[in-house]
Design an enzyme around this catalytic site. Structure first.
Site, PDB file in Angstrom:
ATOM      1  N   ARG A  19     -23.046 -31.940  10.039  1.00 27.87           N
ATOM      2  CA  ARG A  19     -22.937 -30.907   9.008  1.00 27.87           C
ATOM      3  C   ARG A  19     -24.266 -30.741   8.277  1.00 27.87           C
ATOM      4  O   ARG A  19     -24.649 -29.637   7.900  1.00 27.87           O
ATOM      5  CB  ARG A  19     -21.795 -31.246   8.044  1.00 27.87           C
ATOM      6  CG  ARG A  19     -21.389 -30.088   7.168  1.00 27.87           C
ATOM      7  CD  ARG A  19     -20.072 -30.336   6.468  1.00 27.87           C
ATOM      8  NE  ARG A  19     -20.140 -31.491   5.569  1.00 27.87           N
ATOM      9  CZ  ARG A  19     -19.085 -32.002   4.924  1.00 27.87           C
ATOM     10  NH1 ARG A  19     -17.884 -31.477   5.101  1.00 27.87           N
ATOM     11  NH2 ARG A  19     -19.224 -33.027   4.119  1.00 27.87           N
ATOM     12  N   LYS A  68     -23.465 -27.177   2.954  1.00 29.77           N
ATOM     13  CA  LYS A  68     -23.416 -27.998   1.746  1.00 29.77           C
ATOM     14  C   LYS A  68     -24.763 -27.912   1.015  1.00 29.77           C
ATOM     15  O   LYS A  68     -25.566 -28.843   1.043  1.00 29.77           O
ATOM     16  CB  LYS A  68     -23.052 -29.439   2.105  1.00 29.77           C
ATOM     17  CG  LYS A  68     -22.017 -30.021   1.156  1.00 29.77           C
ATOM     18  CD  LYS A  68     -21.434 -31.311   1.669  1.00 29.77           C
ATOM     19  CE  LYS A  68     -20.699 -32.034   0.569  1.00 29.77           C
ATOM     20  NZ  LYS A  68     -19.434 -31.408   0.159  1.00 29.77           N
ATOM     21  N   GLU A  71     -11.385 -21.654  -1.159  1.00 26.16           N
ATOM     22  CA  GLU A  71     -11.296 -23.072  -1.498  1.00 26.16           C
ATOM     23  C   GLU A  71     -11.593 -23.267  -2.971  1.00 26.16           C
ATOM     24  O   GLU A  71     -11.690 -22.288  -3.715  1.00 26.16           O
ATOM     25  CB  GLU A  71     -12.242 -23.891  -0.612  1.00 26.16           C
ATOM     26  CG  GLU A  71     -13.704 -23.504  -0.724  1.00 26.16           C
ATOM     27  CD  GLU A  71     -14.608 -24.493   0.009  1.00 26.16           C
ATOM     28  OE1 GLU A  71     -14.343 -25.702  -0.032  1.00 26.16           O
ATOM     29  OE2 GLU A  71     -15.588 -24.046   0.600  1.00 26.16           O
TER      30      GLU A  71
HETATM   31  C1  LIG Z   1     -18.055 -31.401   0.386  1.00 26.20           C
HETATM   32  C2  LIG Z   1     -17.154 -30.247   0.176  1.00 26.20           C
HETATM   33  C3  LIG Z   1     -15.795 -30.277   0.564  1.00 26.20           C
HETATM   34  C4  LIG Z   1     -15.118 -31.509   1.096  1.00 26.20           C
HETATM   35  O1  LIG Z   1     -15.621 -31.934   2.327  1.00 26.20           O
HETATM   36  P1  LIG Z   1     -15.318 -33.403   2.867  1.00 26.20           P
HETATM   37  O2  LIG Z   1     -16.146 -33.491   4.091  1.00 26.20           O
HETATM   38  O3  LIG Z   1     -13.876 -33.491   3.150  1.00 26.20           O
HETATM   39  O4  LIG Z   1     -15.733 -34.348   1.790  1.00 26.20           O
HETATM   40  C5  LIG Z   1     -15.049 -29.122   0.386  1.00 26.20           C
HETATM   41  N1  LIG Z   1     -15.578 -28.013  -0.157  1.00 26.20           N
HETATM   42  C6  LIG Z   1     -16.864 -27.956  -0.560  1.00 26.20           C
HETATM   43  C7  LIG Z   1     -17.384 -26.697  -1.155  1.00 26.20           C
HETATM   44  C8  LIG Z   1     -17.697 -29.068  -0.407  1.00 26.20           C
HETATM   45  O5  LIG Z   1     -18.964 -28.997  -0.805  1.00 26.20           O
END
Ligand SMILES: *Cc1c(COP(=O)(O)O)cnc(C)c1O
Length: 341
Positions: free
Chosen positions: A82, A184, A220
């Site tokens: 990622r 991210k 989300e």
């Molecule tokens: C990091 C993150 C998540 C959760 O991801 P995981 O890999 O399950 O920790 C969900 N939404 C956003 C916007 C994120 O930055």
């Protein structure tokens, strides 16, 4: 190894510096070999790319102690991949997947005394990140970068059981169509701060963001993906190009199908149909799943039948199974658990 004298169950979620962190520098088109350092300060140009134009991305994962006393991390290869995807989107160099996993391994080994013992509910949170460090004034990608990974012990996410939370449908957007919602990037968080502070002031725990184009579909929250359960026990998760692909959500989908025999649908979820679901949860590394009891949408309240006292039954089963796999109580799928010590 002697553990640090820390009140593991009461540390909360804050930054507690540990002794060692990992650092590698990208210069003249290549990463150096990288090393552990005790220095938790970064010195950089006042004109560094990260400071001027927010060229930075990050990851988050946890190390913890299993029932049989090993220190493990959960699917670090997926965090590594990622971060490669995030770096590409932000015109940053890729930090190779194998090197990422190696860096995490070194950091956890070097800070093993900070990995909370089994049964405390606490864990060692690991924060890998990368940023443009060379001076940039005309808008363009930096030429030099730094990759780092530090860790900090964090307490149990839910003290005294997971209480369902209340969220609101936000009037702000977290991601633009064709933007950076799927990576991210720190910038996604910078622009969500006003929305979350506003939601907290209004008495809500979190924001539900909608698709920015039509504002009719569920995306989300600021840092966790949605998972819904229908009245006939189907698991439904929203699908969109601007959702961050949560590793927890992807793992829960696998658990739902392969361990619990549940039907799973990854598809667009209309805000309009949310009132028909039986259960709702937020998934991410920090909490695994936070149950949602109530959603507030401009004067209208959606109350899930699972209520405000405890997790719904299906979400509870998903939670128990995934945390059981992580803690070594339930056999894990091949490659999910990386043993460090
Ligand atoms: C990091 C993150 C998540 C959760 O991801 P995981 O890999 O399950 O920790 C969900 N939404 C956003 C916007 C994120 O930055």
């Amino acid at each position: 190894m002697e553990k640090k004298n820390i009140d593991w169950s009461n540390i909360g979620f804050g930054y507690i510096p540990t002794e060692k962190r990992y650092v590698s520098n990208f210069k003249n088109g290549a990463w150096d070999e990288g090393c552990l350092t005790e220095d938790n300060k970064i010195v950089m140009s006042e004109c560094a790319g990260v400071l001027q134009y927010a060229q930075t991305c990050f990851e988050g994962l946890k190390a913890y102690t299993t029932e049989d006393g090993h220190i493990v991390v959960f699917r670090p290869d997926l965090n590594a991949q990622r971060m490669v995807d995030s770096a590409k989107r932000l015109e940053m160099p890729e930090f190779p997947v194998e090197r990422f996993v190696e860096a995490i391994t070194e950091v956890v080994k070097a800070n093993a005394a900070y990995v909370p013992p089994y049964g405390t509910g606490a864990s060692l949170y690991i924060r890998p990140y990368m940023f443009g460090i060379s001076p940039v004034i005309g808008v363009k990608p930096a030429e030099e970068y730094q990759f780092r990974a530090f860790c900090t012990p964090v307490g149990p996410y839910f003290k005294g059981g997971a209480k369902p939370i209340t969220i609101k449908v936000s009037d702000f957007d977290r991601a633009a169509p064709n933007g950076t919602g799927h990576v991210k990037a720190g910038l996604n968080y910078a622009m969500s701060l006003h929305a979350i502070v506003t939601a907290h002031e209004e008495g809500f725990d979190e924001n539900m963001y909608l698709d920015p184009k039509t504002r009719t579909k569920v995306e989300e929250t600021g840092g966790a993906n949605f998972i819904f359960v229908t009245k006939d026990n189907k698991v439904v998760t929203p699908k969109s190009d601007s959702i961050l692909p949560s590793i927890t959500r992807r793992s829960l989908i696998y658990v739902a199908k392969e361990y619990l025999g549940l039907e799973v649908e990854e598809r667009e979820v209309l805000l309009e149909e949310v009132k028909d679901f039986a259960e709702c949860g937020l998934c991410g590394t920090a909490a695994v799943i936070s149950p949602v009891g109530k959603i507030y949408n401009h004067g209208e309240e959606i109350c899930f039948p699972s209520g405000m006292e405890k997790m719904g039954p299906v979400i509870q089963k998903l939670y128990d199974t995934l945390t059981g796999i992580q803690m070594g109580k339930i056999e894990a799928p091949e490659g999910w658990i990386k043993r460090i010590l």
